[in-house]
Write a protein that holds these residues in place. Structure first.
Motif, PDB file in Angstrom:
ATOM      1  N   ILE A 203       0.705  -1.138  -0.037  1.00  0.00           N
ATOM      2  CA  ILE A 203       0.192   0.072   0.101  1.00  0.00           C
ATOM      3  C   ILE A 203       1.002   1.400   0.040  1.00  0.00           C
ATOM      4  O   ILE A 203       0.727   2.232  -0.626  1.00  0.00           O
ATOM      5  N   GLN A 204       1.880   1.085   0.784  1.00  0.00           N
ATOM      6  CA  GLN A 204       2.768   2.423   0.833  1.00  0.00           C
ATOM      7  C   GLN A 204       3.503   2.660  -0.394  1.00  0.00           C
ATOM      8  O   GLN A 204       4.011   3.628  -0.757  1.00  0.00           O
ATOM      9  N   ASN A 205       3.960   1.522  -1.152  1.00  0.00           N
ATOM     10  CA  ASN A 205       4.775   1.581  -2.338  1.00  0.00           C
ATOM     11  C   ASN A 205       4.069   2.302  -3.487  1.00  0.00           C
ATOM     12  O   ASN A 205       4.474   2.711  -4.574  1.00  0.00           O
ATOM     13  N   THR A 206       2.659   2.551  -3.380  1.00  0.00           N
ATOM     14  CA  THR A 206       1.779   3.022  -4.502  1.00  0.00           C
ATOM     15  C   THR A 206       2.287   4.489  -4.611  1.00  0.00           C
ATOM     16  O   THR A 206       2.412   5.011  -5.620  1.00  0.00           O
ATOM     17  N   HIS A 207       2.739   5.202  -3.610  1.00  0.00           N
ATOM     18  CA  HIS A 207       3.104   6.645  -3.964  1.00  0.00           C
ATOM     19  C   HIS A 207       4.360   6.830  -4.590  1.00  0.00           C
ATOM     20  O   HIS A 207       4.438   7.586  -5.547  1.00  0.00           O
ATOM     21  N   GLY A 208       5.154   5.796  -4.849  1.00  0.00           N
ATOM     22  CA  GLY A 208       6.432   5.887  -5.705  1.00  0.00           C
ATOM     23  C   GLY A 208       6.091   5.442  -7.041  1.00  0.00           C
ATOM     24  O   GLY A 208       7.152   5.505  -7.995  1.00  0.00           O
ATOM     25  N   TYR A 209       4.849   4.823  -7.511  1.00  0.00           N
ATOM     26  CA  TYR A 209       4.801   4.274  -8.846  1.00  0.00           C
ATOM     27  C   TYR A 209       3.610   5.010  -9.419  1.00  0.00           C
ATOM     28  O   TYR A 209       3.367   4.824 -10.534  1.00  0.00           O
ATOM     29  N   GLY A 210       3.035   5.959  -8.579  1.00  0.00           N
ATOM     30  CA  GLY A 210       1.789   6.576  -9.685  1.00  0.00           C
ATOM     31  C   GLY A 210       0.495   5.528  -9.834  1.00  0.00           C
ATOM     32  O   GLY A 210      -0.287   5.776 -10.864  1.00  0.00           O
ATOM     33  N   VAL A 211       0.423   4.622  -9.042  1.00  0.00           N
ATOM     34  CA  VAL A 211      -0.664   3.724  -9.410  1.00  0.00           C
ATOM     35  C   VAL A 211      -1.306   3.526  -7.777  1.00  0.00           C
ATOM     36  O   VAL A 211      -0.744   3.782  -6.895  1.00  0.00           O
ATOM     37  N   GLY A 212      -2.515   2.857  -7.928  1.00  0.00           N
ATOM     38  CA  GLY A 212      -3.111   2.441  -6.823  1.00  0.00           C
ATOM     39  C   GLY A 212      -2.808   0.959  -6.497  1.00  0.00           C
ATOM     40  O   GLY A 212      -2.466   0.107  -7.256  1.00  0.00           O
ATOM     41  N   VAL A 213      -2.891   0.522  -5.080  1.00  0.00           N
ATOM     42  CA  VAL A 213      -2.876  -0.845  -4.840  1.00  0.00           C
ATOM     43  C   VAL A 213      -3.599  -1.934  -5.706  1.00  0.00           C
ATOM     44  O   VAL A 213      -3.297  -2.970  -6.136  1.00  0.00           O
TER      45      VAL A 213
END
Length: 238
Positions: A203-213
């Motif tokens: 969930i937190q990684n979504t910030h770095g890729y421009g996507v939602g979970v």
């Protein structure tokens, strides 16, 4: 001389507005907005996000969004310019839902916050399970209820484990003590989204890729925000 033609009215959408608000930072407002927005777009709703936080975390996320991802339109203005933001978005046709990320300490901009509340169809109040967060959002919910604003809490970054049963033959309780205490207090103070969002790296990684979970194949936590989206969508009549 022929009479002047009447002025053509500006196009105006009938989008529903969902505002994520909390007096404290770090409660997951931006994470909630971007993930709920991707579920809305995935479901075919014409979706926009409004970033009113001076940190511009939501705008940074949107800049990373892949070209082939479901379209989400970005509007970015500080909360001090909320009237201009509302006018701009209301004059933008073909929108179904607008999700608003707000800055911490919004109580220090009471006039602008009041304008946003008047425009919002529903307010989601994210909180972690820590006592300071819970105390803060309970106070905010009291204000929302006083103003008769339709709203609900969402528990974010929850750690959930199985606690031992207290007596022989009893079922084990689900959730850490802090989670269960937060759940109890928030449920007493106002409407609470039935399922929490867990503390998960995906969930937190979504910030770095421009996507939602929900847009990451096999990501853990998609079901958490799917449940939150189903709750919000039902509450807003979408």
């Amino acid at each position: 001389m022929p009479p002047a033609k009447p002025a053509t009215a500006s196009p105006k959408n009938t989008a529903r507005w969902l505002s994520c608000q909390s007096p404290k930072g770090g409660t997951g407002k931006t994470t909630s907005v971007l993930n709920l927005a991707t579920f809305a777009a995935r479901d075919g709703l014409r979706t926009a996000i409004l970033d009113t936080d001076m940190q511009r975390s939501l705008s940074a996320w949107h800049r990373l969004r892949p070209a082939d991802a479901a379209p989400i339109r970005l509007f970015s203005r500080p909360l001090t310019e909320i009237e201009a933001a509302i006018a701009e978005i209301d004059a933008t046709p073909d929108l179904d839902i607008v999700l608003v990320d707000t800055p911490p300490a919004i109580e220090y901009l009471p006039q602008q916050t009041s304008i946003l509340l008047d425009r919002s169809d529903f307010v989601l109040v994210p909180a972690t399970t820590g006592k300071p967060d819970v105390d803060s959002v309970i106070g905010w919910m009291a204000l929302l209820k006083e103003r008769r604003i339709r709203s609900a809490f969402l528990i974010n970054r929850a750690s959930r484990v199985t606690l031992p049963a207290k007596s022989k033959g009893a079922e084990p309780a689900t959730g850490t003590l802090s989670f269960r205490d937060a759940q109890r207090r928030l449920n007493k103070a106002g409407l609470l989204c039935p399922l929490p969002v867990r503390q998960l790296e995906d969930i937190q990684n979504t910030h770095g890729y421009g996507v939602g979970v929900c847009e990451i194949s096999g990501a853990k936590g998609a079901e958490d925000f799917e449940a939150a989206w189903d709750f919000v969508r039902n509450m807003m009549g979408l």
